[in-house]
Design a protein around this motif. Structure first.
Motif, PDB file in Angstrom:
ATOM      1  N   HIS A  35       0.869  -1.183   0.000  1.00 52.60           N
ATOM      2  CA  HIS A  35       0.000   0.000   0.000  1.00 52.60           C
ATOM      3  C   HIS A  35       0.904   1.232   0.000  1.00 52.60           C
ATOM      4  O   HIS A  35       1.920   1.259   0.698  1.00 52.60           O
ATOM      5  N   PHE A  36       0.506   2.264  -0.779  1.00 53.37           N
ATOM      6  CA  PHE A  36       1.354   3.449  -0.926  1.00 53.37           C
ATOM      7  C   PHE A  36       0.553   4.727  -0.679  1.00 53.37           C
ATOM      8  O   PHE A  36      -0.607   4.826  -1.068  1.00 53.37           O
ATOM      9  N   ARG A  37       1.217   5.685  -0.045  1.00 52.91           N
ATOM     10  CA  ARG A  37       0.702   7.046   0.076  1.00 52.91           C
ATOM     11  C   ARG A  37       1.850   7.976  -0.301  1.00 52.91           C
ATOM     12  O   ARG A  37       2.754   8.216   0.505  1.00 52.91           O
ATOM     13  N   LEU A  57      10.793  -9.010   0.104  1.00 52.42           N
ATOM     14  CA  LEU A  57       9.771  -9.474   1.042  1.00 52.42           C
ATOM     15  C   LEU A  57       8.923 -10.548   0.385  1.00 52.42           C
ATOM     16  O   LEU A  57       8.754 -10.569  -0.832  1.00 52.42           O
ATOM     17  N   ASN A  58       8.368 -11.422   1.193  1.00 54.69           N
ATOM     18  CA  ASN A  58       7.537 -12.499   0.665  1.00 54.69           C
ATOM     19  C   ASN A  58       6.078 -12.409   1.115  1.00 54.69           C
ATOM     20  O   ASN A  58       5.173 -12.725   0.345  1.00 54.69           O
ATOM     21  N   ARG A  59       5.873 -11.989   2.354  1.00 54.32           N
ATOM     22  CA  ARG A  59       4.512 -11.886   2.875  1.00 54.32           C
ATOM     23  C   ARG A  59       4.400 -10.639   3.730  1.00 54.32           C
ATOM     24  O   ARG A  59       5.389 -10.083   4.180  1.00 54.32           O
ATOM     25  N   GLY A  60       3.165 -10.220   3.950  1.00 54.44           N
ATOM     26  CA  GLY A  60       2.918  -9.088   4.828  1.00 54.44           C
ATOM     27  C   GLY A  60       2.189  -7.964   4.122  1.00 54.44           C
ATOM     28  O   GLY A  60       2.328  -7.768   2.921  1.00 54.44           O
ATOM     29  N   LYS A  61       1.390  -7.241   4.886  1.00 51.93           N
ATOM     30  CA  LYS A  61       0.759  -6.025   4.393  1.00 51.93           C
ATOM     31  C   LYS A  61       1.716  -4.878   4.694  1.00 51.93           C
ATOM     32  O   LYS A  61       1.973  -4.553   5.856  1.00 51.93           O
ATOM     33  N   VAL A  62       2.266  -4.260   3.650  1.00 50.59           N
ATOM     34  CA  VAL A  62       3.319  -3.254   3.806  1.00 50.59           C
ATOM     35  C   VAL A  62       2.785  -1.891   3.356  1.00 50.59           C
ATOM     36  O   VAL A  62       2.419  -1.707   2.200  1.00 50.59           O
TER      37      VAL A  62
END
Length: 287
Positions: A35-37, A57-62
């Motif tokens: 996710h970007f802002r 990275l392989n997993r995660g909400k970033v």
């Protein structure tokens, strides 16, 4: 090495043209979810940042947040010295043909197009600085995830040690439990023993003993625990594998509880399920 999916980092830098700051936070997620802002003028950085995340990275909400604060606006000009020399030379050449030439006025030279140039910031310079700063932030985020992952691995190993102790405890008491069960059955049948076929009685005792024997479940618990320890040492993403093994451990604990015929083994099964659930909660944060 075990990596957590939970981490946060902030990177900030000052430049002559302003300041940049990145905040990157990640939480557990089944897949990699960026996710970007970003400021509208720097929106085209997103593809490059996505690619950086994909490679590291392989997993995660970033969630990545970029803030850009331009420097205070000031009238800064630079002088084209080469053009000034050309204009001064041309003025002197003209003056040599005049009887009473006027002096060269610097203010008039400044009004010539191109002599004064307004200093503007190159947008590509800002974008490059933002990407370089993001690389630093991503590196720090990964280090943070690794440190927390190591702590999670230690917590899981502690629970595995607890499971090993419970399995050993059940193994130690199991022969006595089965023998007491056999004696109780024989005592109950003693009064009607003459009416029953001794061979049939022995057969039923063996069948009942097999139903309550949990040696196979204990062996599988040992196998799963060994596999969890092995996976914790791998460098690849391990969260999904560990989650699967928690399901298998829980299955054996449930079977142990269903076969339990004494309070002692029932309590051991409950303690096993508590340890497995504690591990499962920690594993939800492992990449």
């Amino acid at each position: 090495m075990t990596h957590s999916m939970t981490a946060f980092t902030r990177q900030e830098a000052q430049y002559p043209w302003g300041s940049l700051s990145w905040e990157i936070r990640s939480v557990n997620q089944r897949f990699l979810e960026p996710h970007f802002r970003l400021p509208e003028t720097l929106r085209d950085l997103e593809p490059a940042i996505r690619e950086m995340q994909r490679k590291n990275l392989n997993r995660g909400k970033v969630e990545s947040v970029l803030r850009f604060q331009p420097a205070q606006v000031s009238e800064q000009f630079s002088i084209d010295e080469k053009l000034i020399k050309q204009l001064a030379g041309a003025a002197e050449a003209i003056s040599s043909h005049l009887q009473n030439p006027a002096q060269i006025n610097p203010l008039q030279l400044m009004q010539w197009p191109g002599v004064l140039q307004n200093e503007e910031v190159d947008p590509d310079e800002i974008k490059k600085a933002a990407l370089d700063l993001y690389k630093q932030g991503l590196k720090d985020l990964i280090s943070s995830r690794a440190r927390e992952g190591e702590e999670l691995a230690n917590l899981i190993v502690q629970r595995l040690d607890g499971i090993d102790a419970i399995v050993k405890q059940v193994r130690d008491v199991l022969p006595g439990i089965l023998e007491r069960q056999r004696q109780q059955i024989e005592e109950k049948l003693e009064s009607i023993k003459e009416e029953l076929d001794p061979a049939r009685v022995e057969q039923e005792i063996v069948i009942l003993a097999n139903k309550t024997d949990v040696a196979e479940e204990l062996d599988r618990l040992d196998t799963h625990v060994t596999e969890v320890r092995r996976i914790l040492k791998k460098k690849d993403p391990i969260g999904r594998r560990l989650d699967f093994l928690m399901q298998e451990l829980n299955r054996e604990a449930n079977t142990l509880a269903s076969k339990s015929i004494v309070t002692e083994t029932t309590q051991c099964a409950v303690e096993l399920k508590v340890l497995i659930e504690q591990m499962r909660e920690q594993i939800q944060n492992i990449e």
